[in-house]
Design an enzyme around this catalytic site. Structure first.
Site, mmCIF file in Angstrom:
data_model
loop_
_atom_site.group_PDB
_atom_site.id
_atom_site.type_symbol
_atom_site.label_atom_id
_atom_site.label_comp_id
_atom_site.label_asym_id
_atom_site.label_seq_id
_atom_site.Cartn_x
_atom_site.Cartn_y
_atom_site.Cartn_z
ATOM 1 N N HIS A 117 1.257 -4.904 -9.518
ATOM 2 C CA HIS A 117 1.392 -4.132 -8.279
ATOM 3 C C HIS A 117 2.783 -4.379 -7.718
ATOM 4 C CE1 HIS A 117 1.433 -4.643 -3.799
ATOM 5 N NE2 HIS A 117 1.053 -3.387 -3.857
ATOM 6 N N ASN A 119 5.416 -2.867 -4.236
ATOM 7 C CA ASN A 119 5.547 -2.001 -3.069
ATOM 8 C C ASN A 119 6.836 -2.377 -2.343
ATOM 9 O OD1 ASN A 119 5.222 -1.759 0.043
ATOM 10 N ND2 ASN A 119 3.664 -0.363 -0.736
ATOM 11 N N TYR A 120 7.654 -1.374 -2.051
ATOM 12 C CA TYR A 120 8.868 -1.600 -1.261
ATOM 13 C C TYR A 120 8.974 -0.492 -0.223
ATOM 14 C CZ TYR A 120 9.873 -5.133 -4.687
ATOM 15 O OH TYR A 120 9.758 -6.249 -5.477
ATOM 16 N N GLY A 302 -4.172 11.676 9.481
ATOM 17 C CA GLY A 302 -3.590 12.525 8.454
ATOM 18 C C GLY A 302 -3.317 11.813 7.144
ATOM 19 N N ALA A 303 -3.877 10.611 6.980
ATOM 20 C CA ALA A 303 -3.631 9.845 5.757
ATOM 21 C C ALA A 303 -4.191 10.567 4.538
ATOM 22 C CB ALA A 303 -4.262 8.464 5.877
#
Length: 346
Positions: A117, A119-120, A302-303
Site C-alpha cells: 500500500h 499513499n501520498y 459526495g465521496a
C-alpha cells in the site's frame, strides 16, 4: 503548489501502472481499466484498477483532486495539528479545502508475494471568500497546508530479504532530507497499522507521516527535517519515486513458483492460500475499523465509495479459532511473531 501536485500524481500513476503491467508479458495479459470520474461537489479523479491478472489478483492505483467545504466538526478536529485554523467553541463555520493525492494497493496472486500500500497527498485549507472578493482572480488566503503519506508492506509469509530491501529503499529516499525522518516515520507506521483487537500489526511496516508542514511537529522533536514547502514537497516526491524500486524487485522474485533464489516454501499450495486469505481478512479488519483515510472518505459528502473501498481484496477468509499461526516453528508463526514484535529492517 496545487498544480505541481496535480501534475506529479498523474505522472506517477502512469509510471506505476506501466511497471505493474510489465509483470505480465503474455499477449492477452490483464491491463488496468481506467475510470475517470467527476465529483459533483468539486473535483475529479481517475481510478485505475486491474483484476484477475496472471500475477496480480487485484490492484488499484487511484488519483483524486477534490475541493469543497470542510464541516465544522472536521475543522475542529484538524485544528489540533494546525494552529492557523480559526475556531471558536460552538462554531458553525465551514472552511474551503483542497486535497490531491495518489493512493494504491496491490494484492498479488501468489501467497509468497506481499500486498503493498502507498499513499501520498497534499491538503490545503483556505479562507472563505467574502462578497468583496467574488469577482477577483486572486487566489484565496491559505490558512493551513500540509503533506501526508507513506508506504507499507503486508506479507503472508516472511522473507527477511524482502523486508530489508523495502525498508532500505524507503530509508534511502528519506535520508537526504533529514536524519530524523525515516526512524520517526517507521515508528509511526508500526504504531498506525496496528490492529488492537488482534494485538498485532497489519504488516511489517514501512513509513507513515501526516501533517507535515512548516510548523513544529510532535513526531520530529530532534534531528534534521525539511521545513519549507518546497523542501517538504521534494521529500514527498522522493518517497513517491521510491515506490517502484522498493516493490517491483520483490514481486518479480515472488511470482516465480520456485520463490526466486531461495528454497521454496514446504507448505502445500492449499495451506498457503488458506493462510493468505486469513491474512487478507486482517487487512480488511484494519481498513474498515481503524484506517483514518477510509473513515474520512466514507464521511465526506459526495465521496466515491467504489474508489475508497478499492483497497479491499476481492477474496478474504475468517476462520473460527484457526490453528494456523499457532504451531511453533511454522512459517505462519514466524510471521505472527514479527507482527506482534516489529523489527528494525534498515
Amino acid at each position: 503548489m496545487r498544480e505541481q501536485v496535480k501534475s506529479y500524481i498523474s505522472t506517477l500513476q502512469g509510471q506505476i501502472i506501466a511497471a505493474l503491467e510489465s509483470l505480465d508479458t503474455s499477449l492477452d495479459g490483464a491491463r488496468f481499466m481506467n475510470d475517470r470520474w467527476e465529483r459533483v461537489e468539486g473535483g475529479y479523479g481517475q481510478s485505475s484498477v486491474l483484476s484477475g491478472g496472471t500475477h496480480i489478483e487485484k490492484a488499484g492505483v487511484n488519483i483524486s483532486v477534490v475541493h469543497g467545504k470542510l464541516p465544522p466538526a472536521a475543522v475542529k478536529q484538524m485544528r489540533a495539528d494546525h494552529e492557523g485554523l480559526p475556531w471558536t467553541e460552538g462554531g458553525t463555520a465551514s472552511l474551503p479545502f483542497f486535497a490531491a493525492g495518489l493512493s494504491l494497493v496491490i494484492h498479488p496472486c501468489r501467497p509468497e508475494a506481499p500486498t503493498v500500500h502507498a499513499n501520498y497527498r497534499y491538503f490545503e485549507i483556505t479562507e472563505e471568500a467574502g462578497p468583496e472578493n467574488a469577482s477577483s482572480d486572486a487566489p484565496p488566503k491559505i490558512l493551513a497546508w500540509w503533506f501526508g503519506g507513506g508506504s507499507d508492506l503486508t506479507p503472508s509469509y516472511l522473507f527477511p530479504a524482502d523486508a530489508q530491501h523495502f525498508h532500505r529503499t524507503l530509508k534511502a529516499a528519506c535520508d537526504p532530507f533529514g536524519d530524523a525522518l525515516y526512524p520517526s516515520f517507521k515508528k509511526w507506521c508500526d504504531e498506525y497499522f496496528y490492529i488492537p483487537h488482534r494485538k498485532e500489526s497489519r504488516g511489517i511496516g514501512g513509513i507513515f507521516f501526516d501533517d507535515l508542514s512548516k510548523h513544529d511537529h510532535k513526531r520530529l522533536t530532534t534531528g534534521g527535517r525539511p521545513r519549507q514547502q518546497d523542501e517538504i514537497w521534494a521529500f514527498v516526491r522522493s518517497c513517491g519515486d521510491a515506490f517502484v524500486p522498493s516493490y517491483l524487485p520483490i514481486i518479480q522474485r515472488r511470482i516465480s513458483t520456485t520463490d526466486g533464489v531461495e528454497k521454496p516454501l514446504a507448505e502445500s499450495e492449499e495451506r498457503k492460500r488458506r493462510w493468505q486469505l486469513i491474512r487478507r481478512g486482517r487487512y480488511v479488519e484494519f481498513n474498515l475499523v481503524y484506517d483514518r483515510g477510509t473513515k474520512f472518505g466514507l464521511m465526506t459528502p459526495g465521496a466515491r465509495i467504489e474508489s475508497i473501498l478499492m483497497s479491499l481484496p476481492e477474496t478474504a477468509r475468517w476462520e473460527y479459532c484457526s490453528e494456523l499461526g499457532e504451531e511453533e516453528g511454522s512459517r505462519e508463526k514466524e510471521l505472527l511473531d514479527v507482527l506482534k514484535n516489529p523489527k528494525e529492517w534498515a
